[in-house]
Motif scaffolding. Sequence first.
Motif: not given
Length: 278
Positions: A183-191
């Motif tokens: 899982f990869i996130t910038n705090g808002n978006r998660v892929v």
Amino acid sequence: MEMEDGEQGGWGSKAWDFLSTVRSVSPLIQCITNFVSMDLTANTLLSAGASPAMLHSSIESPDFTPHVHALYINVGTLSENWLPAMKVAAQLASKFNKPWVLDPVAASASGFRLKACLELISLKPSVIRGNASEIIALANVSFGSSSTKGVDSSHESTDAVEAAKSLASSSGAVVAVSGAVDFITNGNRVVGVRNGVPMMQKITATGCAVTALIAAFVAIDPSHALEATASALAVFGVAGEIGMETAGGPASLRMHLIDSLHGLDQTAVISRVKIVTV
Ligand SMILES: Nc1ncnc2c1ncn2[C@@H]1O[C@H](COP(=O)(O)OP(=O)(O)O)[C@@H](O)[C@H]1O
Ligand SMILES: Cc1ncsc1CCOP(=O)(O)O
Ligand SMILES: [Mg+2]
């Protein structure tokens, strides 16, 4: 709800663009990493087309770090002598606008290590990539919890998604949790990345190596760190999947993974990359 995001012209093409640009640019990656991982990390970067340099002295960094494309710091075999050198290199990277990436190996194994990771995070890495236990420990700022087993995770990556979002929001970094799904996130978006094979956990330093690959991909386009990170994890996973087709166990998978990464072509990347928006 999950949404497929990998149509033609989507994530597969993006991942291929990153890999082919790494091959043409051959970004110079300064690695301050643990003794266990140095060989696999350097070979992973080389087979992807990047140029690794294991320079870790604080005496050399003022001359060297300003000229790298990205810096990679990994605390796997941390000692009190190495931490100041890591901080010097991270500060130089920030000063010269070079992206830098942190692997917080076994973050919760000791108070010293946890504090070191938090101090490094305050120096603004572009990306933090850890396993689920490491990301949970950093988000909760806890060490010595009964669930920690040293460098290996005792949590599933799905257990760490909220921790990853919270760490991303508090640090400003893109946060990646590796596992069966990355899982990869910038705090808002998660892929989520659904590539790789379970046997990759049985080779020491695959986590360290993929974090270095993330640094090489982020070097190509620092303003798209989330896309670069997801692409690096997917490409490494695809190399593992292809490697596993001929591997007999962890030792030969290590060799075949490096060979596969070196030989990946556009068709394989576009048809195999599995990245979804979560
Ligand atoms: N169960 C799994 N299935 C597929 N790939 C996996 C699995 N577990 C780990 N991986 C992959 O192995 C690599 C190392 O991840 P991981 O073992 O979580 O890191 P670490 O070695 O730091 O604990 C990553 O590329 C990850 O995607
Ligand atoms: C076994 C070990 N001990 C200290 S660092 C290290 C390697 C950890 O590598 P990874 O986090 O990629 O499994
Ligand atoms: Mg690790």
